[in-house]
Design an enzyme around this catalytic site. Structure first.
Site, PDB file in Angstrom:
ATOM      1  N   HIS A   1       0.869  -1.177   0.000  1.00 48.29           N
ATOM      2  CA  HIS A   1       0.000   0.000   0.000  1.00 48.29           C
ATOM      3  C   HIS A   1       0.905   1.225   0.000  1.00 48.29           C
ATOM      4  CE1 HIS A   1      -3.008   2.900   1.216  1.00 48.29           C
ATOM      5  NE2 HIS A   1      -3.945   1.988   1.102  1.00 48.29           N
TER       6      HIS A   1
ATOM      7  N   LEU B   1      -1.527   1.569   8.610  1.00 48.58           N
ATOM      8  CA  LEU B   1      -2.116   2.098   7.376  1.00 48.58           C
ATOM      9  C   LEU B   1      -2.602   3.541   7.499  1.00 48.58           C
ATOM     10  CD1 LEU B   1      -2.851   1.014   4.491  1.00 48.58           C
ATOM     11  CD2 LEU B   1      -5.195   0.987   5.318  1.00 48.58           C
TER      12      LEU B   1
ATOM     13  N   GLU C   1      -6.486   4.861   2.018  1.00 45.61           N
ATOM     14  CA  GLU C   1      -6.558   5.476   0.695  1.00 45.61           C
ATOM     15  C   GLU C   1      -7.691   6.506   0.661  1.00 45.61           C
ATOM     16  OE1 GLU C   1      -5.956   2.650  -2.401  1.00 45.61           O
ATOM     17  OE2 GLU C   1      -7.097   3.815  -3.849  1.00 45.61           O
TER      18      GLU C   1
END
Ligand SMILES: Cc1cc2nc3c(=O)[nH]c(=O)nc-3n(C[C@H](O)[C@H](O)[C@H](O)COP(=O)(O)OP(=O)(O)OC[C@H]3O[C@@H](n4cnc5c(N)ncnc54)[C@H](O)[C@@H]3O)c2cc1C
Length: 591
Positions: free
Chosen positions: A248, A262, A265
């Site tokens: 990612h 993370l 997105e």
């Protein structure tokens, strides 16, 4: 059903016996959806999870579920979703799986809403959809940036209205087959007591998620050690596209303790801008048309290249700026990101940019399944969710995993129920086989100390380092070979793993099981990455830095041979039928 195990002498171990028509291994989105489907068919279903209900990896999902509902962009269609997914997967996806997915994902989202999921809304009251990389239209149905949490809550509540039995903190270590090679059971142990359970069952839905923990820097939780894929492979199932590991583009880089967590997105979807240390909006050079909303493989390579070429931030990343959205909008659309950066990095993302760098996130490869029912090549074994391959090809589009769990979770559950409905054979496993597996699982605790003893933690660390160094975002033959040498050396040391303490809540003992899965999967990934000599999606071979047409026509399928070694077969992808191929005639593909 409860039963007695075998009392036996000191060498024998007692175990409990449970029986279900279908056993679902995993309580993430795929497992829960599959279990609901089995229960709805009136069959008995057991759900096993090595963590607590509600704690599966799915809970961490943030950005949303990709489905062509057309709520925000009415021109969206299943056909366009199909095209986007095939383009992103660089055409090695299983096109039938993609077709099913694109057609059925909207119904999956609506069903989830009917079961109680509280989606964000448009002004007209429809389910809101946000843009995401590689999707032509605004397509991700979401609940702020906590979509996975709401999905799990909803599916769990639905499951609790059925007769499904849930076995928490229970870890499966082996699948049993009968003399005809059909699934007949599974062995598990409970983390709390270390006691064993034999599940007698004719069908298993494998829904154990991914294996991101084989890398040091990853967005994945501790559960992502690849148990299910290894257990199925060990039992004889086929694997596909294993070289395709998704990095990612945006993981946290600072402070060191949070590296890899993370950054959804959704930040880029909501207009986040990537800049290098010189203040340049560098995506103009890598994908001037789609910019930050390019596919993950392209953005990850761009972020990586900027840092490699000396334009990185002080902590070795690039900047991701969402400040222009302002505090109120950020709190509405990205509240988790705001909290994550404030608490973990002391950064207020409403006032300053984030620092980000690629992190291991997802596995496009997995168990090879038949698209309609999710059956693997082992009779009675079905697979859904991240553990299954085929849908995403060489690169997954954001949001296509959560939808996958709904669409193929249901299909796998229904496939398993139908299979059981047609079978007449008996489930179970011979006691000798059960005892042999119990002895193997207990070995790290029972073996005598020796000067060759290995710590499972240190082996895991070594493995994660080796995968970071040699099977990273960019790869070349020499480095992959060196990585393979290291992984094979680690594999040889696994029989020497020994841990102290008892069976009760003993993390060292669990780690001793995990290293076997992690090392074997790592070996397979590297071997497949060595075979695919090209640059395609997540596979970026520096020494073969271009797309090779021939490789677009094959999948690498892996199976274990009689000696227990992985054998890689180049299997031709069947041609797309005319009704699907015709869709691309209008579309200029971006391979
Ligand atoms: C931070 C983060 C954000 C994400 N955001 C998105 C997003 O916005 N949209 C999207 O589409 N995708 C997203 N993804 C990807 C997506 O969340 C996962 O691919 C998906 O949730 C996997 O679901 P699953 O049901 O296949 O497995 P999981 O949710 O990983 O569940 C696996 C289950 O298997 C159990 N299990 C494993 N091994 C054993 C064993 N040996 N015995 C018994 N049980 C076992 C585990 O305990 C767990 O219950 C994100 C991923 C991460 C890490």
């Amino acid at each position: 059903m409860e039963g007695n195990g075998h009392s036996g002498s000191t060498a024998r171990e007692e175990y409990e016996v449970r029986e279900h028509d279908v056993l679902v291994i995993g309580a993430g989105g795929a497992g829960l959806r599959a279990a609901i489907a089995v229960a709805q068919k009136g069959m008995s279903v057991g759900v096993v999870t090595k963590s607590l209900l509600g704690k599966a990896h799915t809970v961490m999902a943030e950005g949303g579920i990709a489905a062509a509902l057309g709520n925000v962009d009415p021109d969206d269609s299943w056909e366009q979703h199909f095209i986007d997914t095939m383009n992103s997967g660089k055409f090695i996806n299983n096109w039938r799986k993609v077709e099913i997915y694109a057609k059925e994902a909207p119904a999956g989202v609506i069903e989830l809403e009917q079961w109680g999921a509280l989606f964000n809304r448009t002004e007209e009251g429809k389910i809101h959809q946000r843009p995401f990389g590689g999707h032509t239209y605004r397509r991700l149905a979401h609940i702020g940036d906590r979509t996975g949490l709401e999905m799990i809550r909803t599916l769990q509540e639905k499951l609790l209205t059925t007769d499904a039995e849930v076995y928490m903190e229970t870890t499966v270590t082996k699948l049993f087959k009968d003399s005809q090679g059909r699934i007949s059971g599974a062995l598990a142990y409970t983390r709390e007591s270390g006691k064993f359970i034999l599940f007698k069952t004719k069908a298993i839905v494998m829904a154990t998620g991914g294996w991101g923990r084989i890398y040091k820097v990853t967005s994945n939780s501790w559960e992502g050690t690849g148990d299910g894929i290894f257990l199925a492979y060990d039992a004889g199932a086929e694997l596909v596209d294993m070289e395709m590991v998704q990095f990612h583009p945006t993981g946290m880089v600072w402070p060191p303790g949070v590296r890899g967590i993370l950054v959804t997105e959704g930040v880029r979807g909501e207009g986040g801008i990537l800049r290098n240390a010189n203040g340049e909006r560098f995506m103009e050079r890598y994908d001037p048309q789609r910019m930050e909303l390019s596919t993950r493989d392209v953005v990850a390579r761009a972020n990586y290249t900027e840092v490699q070429e000396g334009r990185g931030t002080p902590h070795g990343g690039v900047y991701l700026d969402i400040t222009h959205l302002g505090y109120d909008e950020i709190m509405k659309r990205l509240p988790t990101m705001h909290e994550q950066f404030l608490k973990l990095a002391d950064v207020d993302i409403a006032k300053e940019p984030m620092e980000v760098f690629p992190t291991v996130h997802y596995n496009m490869g997995g168990l090879k399944v038949e698209p309609e029912s999710c059956a693997t090549t082992i009779p009675g074994l079905f697979a859904a969710g991240e553990v299954a391959g085929g849908l995403h090809g060489a690169n997954r589009l954001g949001g296509n995993s959560l939808g996958d769990l709904l669409v193929f979770g249901r299909r796998a559950g229904e496939g398993a129920a139908e299979y059981v409905g047609q079978s007449t054979h008996a489930a179970g496993a011979p006691d000798e086989e059960v005892q042999e597996e119990i002895r193997r699982v207990l070995e790290p605790l029972t073996k005598k100390p020796s000067d060759r003893d290995e710590s499972p933690y240190l082996l895991q660390e070594e493995l994660q380092e080796a995968m970071m160094q040699h099977a990273n975002l960019m790869r070349d033959e020499d480095s992959l070979k060196e990585g393979l040498r290291k992984v094979l050396a680690i594999k040889e040391r696994i029989p020497n793993v020994r841990v102290g303490g008892s069976r009760l809540f003993n993390p060292g003992w669990h780690a001793a099981q995990d290293i076997r899965y992690m090392a074997n999967i790592s070996e397979i990934i590297i071997r497949c990455a060595l075979e695919r000599k090209e640059k395609r999606g997540a596979q970026w071979r520096l020494d073969c830095d271009e797309l090779v047409e021939e490789y677009g026509k094959i999948n690498f399928v892996v199976k274990k041979n009689e000696k227990g070694e992985p054998v890689i077969e180049r299997r031709e992808i069947p041609p797309m039928p005319e009704h699907l191929a015709a869709l691309f005639k209008k579309e200029k593909t971006k391979v």
